[in-house]
Design a protein around this motif. Structure first.
Motif, short mmCIF file in Angstrom:
data_model
loop_
_atom_site.label_atom_id
_atom_site.label_comp_id
_atom_site.label_asym_id
_atom_site.label_seq_id
_atom_site.Cartn_x
_atom_site.Cartn_y
_atom_site.Cartn_z
N ASP A 167 0.86 -1.18 0.00
CA ASP A 167 0.00 0.00 0.00
C ASP A 167 0.91 1.24 0.00
N GLU A 168 0.97 1.93 -1.11
CA GLU A 168 1.88 3.07 -1.23
C GLU A 168 1.49 4.21 -0.30
N SER A 169 0.21 4.51 -0.21
CA SER A 169 -0.23 5.61 0.65
C SER A 169 0.06 5.32 2.12
N LEU A 170 -0.12 4.07 2.54
CA LEU A 170 0.19 3.70 3.92
C LEU A 170 1.70 3.79 4.19
N ALA A 171 2.51 3.35 3.24
CA ALA A 171 3.96 3.44 3.41
C ALA A 171 4.40 4.90 3.50
N ALA A 172 3.81 5.77 2.67
CA ALA A 172 4.17 7.19 2.71
C ALA A 172 3.79 7.81 4.05
N GLN A 173 2.63 7.42 4.58
CA GLN A 173 2.21 7.96 5.86
C GLN A 173 3.12 7.50 6.99
N GLN A 174 3.56 6.25 6.94
CA GLN A 174 4.48 5.75 7.95
C GLN A 174 5.81 6.51 7.92
N VAL A 175 6.29 6.81 6.72
CA VAL A 175 7.55 7.55 6.60
C VAL A 175 7.38 8.97 7.11
N ARG A 176 6.26 9.61 6.78
CA ARG A 176 6.03 10.99 7.24
C ARG A 176 5.98 11.05 8.76
N ASP A 177 5.30 10.09 9.38
CA ASP A 177 5.24 10.08 10.84
C ASP A 177 6.62 9.85 11.45
N TYR A 178 7.39 8.99 10.84
CA TYR A 178 8.74 8.68 11.33
C TYR A 178 9.64 9.92 11.24
N VAL A 179 9.59 10.60 10.11
CA VAL A 179 10.43 11.79 9.92
C VAL A 179 9.96 12.93 10.82
N ALA A 180 8.63 13.09 10.95
CA ALA A 180 8.10 14.19 11.77
C ALA A 180 8.50 14.03 13.23
N HIS A 181 8.61 12.80 13.71
CA HIS A 181 8.99 12.60 15.10
C HIS A 181 10.41 13.12 15.37
N PHE A 182 11.34 12.83 14.47
CA PHE A 182 12.72 13.24 14.70
C PHE A 182 12.93 14.72 14.42
N LYS A 183 12.07 15.30 13.61
CA LYS A 183 12.19 16.74 13.35
C LYS A 183 11.53 17.58 14.43
N ASN A 184 10.74 16.96 15.27
CA ASN A 184 10.07 17.68 16.35
C ASN A 184 11.03 17.80 17.53
N PRO A 235 7.76 -0.03 8.86
CA PRO A 235 7.82 -1.48 8.57
C PRO A 235 7.49 -1.81 7.12
N LEU A 236 6.55 -1.07 6.52
CA LEU A 236 6.19 -1.38 5.14
C LEU A 236 7.34 -1.05 4.19
N LEU A 237 8.11 -0.02 4.49
CA LEU A 237 9.26 0.30 3.65
C LEU A 237 10.35 -0.76 3.80
N THR A 238 10.54 -1.24 5.02
CA THR A 238 11.52 -2.31 5.24
C THR A 238 11.13 -3.57 4.47
N ALA A 239 9.84 -3.92 4.52
CA ALA A 239 9.37 -5.10 3.78
C ALA A 239 9.52 -4.90 2.28
N THR A 240 9.33 -3.67 1.81
CA THR A 240 9.47 -3.39 0.38
C THR A 240 10.90 -3.59 -0.09
N HIS A 241 11.86 -3.08 0.68
CA HIS A 241 13.27 -3.27 0.32
C HIS A 241 13.63 -4.75 0.33
N ALA A 242 13.14 -5.47 1.31
CA ALA A 242 13.45 -6.91 1.38
C ALA A 242 12.85 -7.67 0.20
N ALA A 243 11.61 -7.32 -0.16
CA ALA A 243 10.97 -8.01 -1.29
C ALA A 243 11.66 -7.68 -2.60
N LEU A 244 12.03 -6.41 -2.77
CA LEU A 244 12.67 -6.03 -4.04
C LEU A 244 14.04 -6.67 -4.19
#
Length: 770
Positions: free
Chosen positions: A28-45, A58-67
């Motif tokens: 799910d691309e939209s879910l992966a993008a939202q997970q990344v935005r939340d992750y980045v926003a936490h460290f920028k806060n 986690p979805l991005l990690t699974a994507t790299h592993a699958a690819l």
């Protein structure tokens, strides 16, 4: 051609276990993008606690592993129906947040590009790969923190070692270089032509975007909207026979679906692909691809008088795949030429012109210069000798070009190419095309106008006129066709079975040309041609007729034609009602003639002597309910009401419209479309009439406050301030006027009317020039 196709490097069939594994991935691309935005926003806060550190997406990690696990079978999976969709999603997610993934994808598909370009599913994957690889990452997590770099190294580290560790720019050039030997074949392939277009766009650094796209919000990524988002494929369609959509009731029988209008824009690319070396190598490779598509390279020594005869290249201009590709190449080369000439003057040309969907005002196309690569290609397509001036009439000294222009005009793909050339060519070449193609000849122009395809080329000629002299020549021929009624259309002739062609689009473009480039004499010719033309198709008699009281009516000469008030209903296709709503069409929706409405918009911008009868006639011929429906219709509001209230006729039109719309202004003020007319009417009125409009609106505060449109009208018309007293109301309007004048001075829109304010600005400009 079949033997050469068999030489393409075809990948093996994918492993069934890999297919099952890939189809089972919950991507799910939209879910992966939202997970990344939340992750980045936490460290920028800065106020975020270190104890609640979120997990790496986690979805991005699974994507790299699958690819990384399927990289050896990536080309094979791209040629299967369902796995290809999953592969595209994997590529979009991984390339959106990782530069290393971009390199891995390109390396995994090496040597298979020619075959993928000719495959039904593989060509979609190829386009997605090319577009996602060159795009900027929304967030490059490899540079954001160490964890992202470690995950990318673990997933793709084994792919890059030793001599195979090539840069992204080198991999991209190697990928596109694979297509070079097959450019001529791919240009005529139904799938390959799309990949070639993507390749040329990347090498030139430009892309085609929707000219009328809504503006992007600041919080939206280019991966979610625009050309990059368009590369995303939706769900697979059911394999059922498509049913043709029935036309809407009341729609014209010759109406077609809206054609997408695109404009050229600079592509946002990775910094690794914006180096001088990549630009230099990319330009060389792009020229080689274009040479292969145009069959034999470009001959720049064209001053010797030797022009190649029509052949395979001219047939290719009308090919369903190669024709649109040549159109895009001409536009790209024109853009690059204009950008190179204007680079020292301003930053770019992307935001130079805007369009209007309702009025079909197309964005200004980039024009190439003499001696450019675009001119070389155009001359080759038309078999044109640029060293010879065509001043001997139709076809003079250009023995083949006239026949080629005539043939392209009557073919669906070739006509679009010819329209593109008309929009991109220099002024002098535009005049020569009109001369050689016979557009200045009434007999030839009439033949063009009555053809079902060539009439669009005539519209393009009228829309791209470069000088008043050109306009005068064309008006002379067009007016004769308008006067006999052969290209006019009105709502009453839908059942006409005479077979006469109706071409209202030509009338619209002719009126538009006269308003923009024509002289007052040209405008007058078109106006009286319309009056005489509608008199001809309405069957107006020259004989005297009896009045109801037994007297004689005044004799009406067909040479003079109908009055403006009688022509307007025929022009826009709306019969005036007699107080009965059933006369204005079924329901609340109007069906206006689009071409006629746009023509009327431009008539309202003619000289004062010519437009006054049309402005007064429009307000008089329609009753209140008709005017309300026009103001509440998207086409009617933008073309007709805005033509009255935004143009030079606003002082007279506003005074005439106010008493007609009085009593229905509160209804329009709360409508999505109609509230624009109320605001513009208020701004066009003098102070006394503004007070009466505000007074009427102040009686419907509950209705206006119920939605955003009504509240906008309350602010623009100072409705609440009117209830507080005259001084408060006038002070508010004075502040609004100062703000509007300040904005107009910034954008240069002041002085559009005959007010003292506009004259003062023009006087200041003259003083500056002195």
């Amino acid at each position: 051609m079949v033997e050469e196709t068999q030489e393409y490097g075809r990948p093996r069939r994918p492993n069934p276990e890999t297919v099952s594994y890939l189809n089972g991935l919950p991507l799910d691309e939209s879910l992966a993008a939202q997970q990344v935005r939340d992750y980045v926003a936490h460290f920028k806060n800065p106020e975020a606690s270190t104890e609640d550190t979120p997990e790496y997406p986690p979805l991005l990690t699974a994507t790299h592993a699958a690819l990384s696990s399927i990289h050896k079978e990536l080309a094979s999976l791209a040629c299967e129906e369902t796995p290809s969709v999953q592969v595209e999603t994997l590529i979009r997610i991984s390339c959106r947040f990782s530069v290393t993934a971009k390199r891995a994808v390109l390396q995994s598909m090496a040597t298979y590009w020619p075959f993928l370009c000719t495959h039904r599913f593989g060509s979609h994957v190829a386009q997605t790969v090319l577009r996602c690889v060159v795009a900027n990452c929304e967030v490059n997590l490899e540079e954001f923190d160490n964890e992202g770099k470690e995950i990318a190294d673990d997933s793709y580290g084994s792919l890059f070692s030793g001599e195979d560790d090539a840069s992204l720019a080198d991999l991209m050039l190697q990928t596109l270089d694979e297509l070079k030997p097959y450019a001529s074949e791919l240009a005529v392939h139904v799938c390959g032509t799309h990949v070639l277009r993507s390749a040329i766009c990347i090498l030139s650094g430009v892309e085609f975007v929707d000219a009328f796209a809504p503006p992007k919000n600041e919080d939206q990524s280019e991966w979610d909207v625009g050309a990059l988002a368009a590369s995303r494929r939706g769900k697979l369609k059911d394999k059922k026979k498509k049913k043709k959509k029935k036309p809407a009731p009341g729609a014209d029988s010759d109406s077609h679906s809206r054609q997408e209008v695109t404009t050229v824009k600079k592509m946002s690319m990775l910094p690794e692909l914006q180096t001088e070396q990549f630009d230099k190598d990319g330009k060389v490779l792009m020229n080689e691809l274009i040479d292969g598509i145009s069959m034999g390279g470009s001959d720049k020594n064209r001053n010797d008088g030797n022009v190649s005869k029509p052949g395979d290249l001219q047939q290719r201009t009308c090919h369903p795949s190669a024709g649109p590709l040549l159109v895009q190449i001409v536009r790209i080369l024109s853009y690059l030429d204009e950008r190179s000439r204007q680079s020292t003057k301003k930053k770019g040309i992307d935001s130079e012109s805007t369009g209007d969907r309702r009025l079909m005002v197309l964005p200004k196309e980039s024009q190439y210069s003499s001696g450019s690569d675009a001119e070389t290609l155009v001359c080759k397509l038309l078999c044109w000798n640029p060293s010879v001036l065509s001043d001997e009439g139709e076809g003079g000294k250009q023995p083949c070009a006239g026949d080629i222009i005539y043939g392209l005009s009557g073919e669906p793909r070739g006509s679009i190419l010819l329209e593109t050339i008309l929009r991109c060519c220099p002024d002098s070449f535009h005049d020569e095309i009109c001369n050689v193609g016979g557009f200045y000849s009434e007999e030839t122009l009439r033949e063009y106008a009555f053809h079902s395809v060539s009439n669009f080329v005539v519209q393009a000629v009228l829309n791209t006129v470069r000088s008043k002299n050109q306009g005068a020549k064309l008006v002379k021929c067009i007016c004769r066709m308008i006067e006999d009624g052969s290209i006019l259309k009105f709502k009453g002739d839908d059942n006409d079975s005479s077979g006469t062609n109706k071409r209202m689009g030509i009338v619209w473009r002719a009126v538009e040309m006269c308003a923009a480039k024509g002289s007052p004499q040209d405008q007058e010719q078109v106006i009286y041609a319309l009056m005489r033309g509608y008199a001809a198709i309405s069957g107006v008699s020259d004989d005297k007729e009896d009045n109801d009281d037994g007297g004689k009516r005044k004799k009406r000469s067909r040479a003079k034609g109908l009055s403006a008030q009688e022509c307007i209903p025929l022009l826009i296709g709306l019969k005036p009602s007699s107080g009965d709503q059933s006369d204005t069409g079924s329901g609340f929706r109007l069906v206006l003639d689009a071409s006629g409405s746009r023509a009327l918009h431009h008539i309202f911008h003619f000289s004062d002597r010519l437009r006054s009868d049309w402005v007064k006639g429009f307000v008089r011929v329609y009753e209140q309910e008709d005017l309300v429906k026009i103001a509440n219709d998207g086409l009617g509001s933008r073309c007709i009401m805005d033509g009255l209230l935004d143009g030079p006729s606003r002082p007279i039109a506003s005074k005439l419209l106010l008493p007609k719309l009085s009593g229905r202004l509160s209804f329009l003020a709360a409508e999505r479309v109609g509230h624009h007319t109320v605001i513009k009417l208020f701004k066009a009125l003098p102070m006394d009439e503004k007070a009466s409009l505000s007074a009427e609106l102040s009686q419907s505060l509950n209705r206006l406050g119920s939605n955003a449109m009504g509240r906008s009208v309350m602010v623009s018309c100072a409705v609440k301030e009117y209830l507080e007293g005259e001084e408060v109301w006038k002070a508010t309007l004075s502040k609004q006027e100062e703000k509007d004048n300040w904005l107009n001075d910034i954008v240069g829109e002041a002085g559009n009317d005959d007010s003292g304010k506009g004259k003062k600005k023009r006087k200041r400009n003259r003083h500056d020039r002195e």
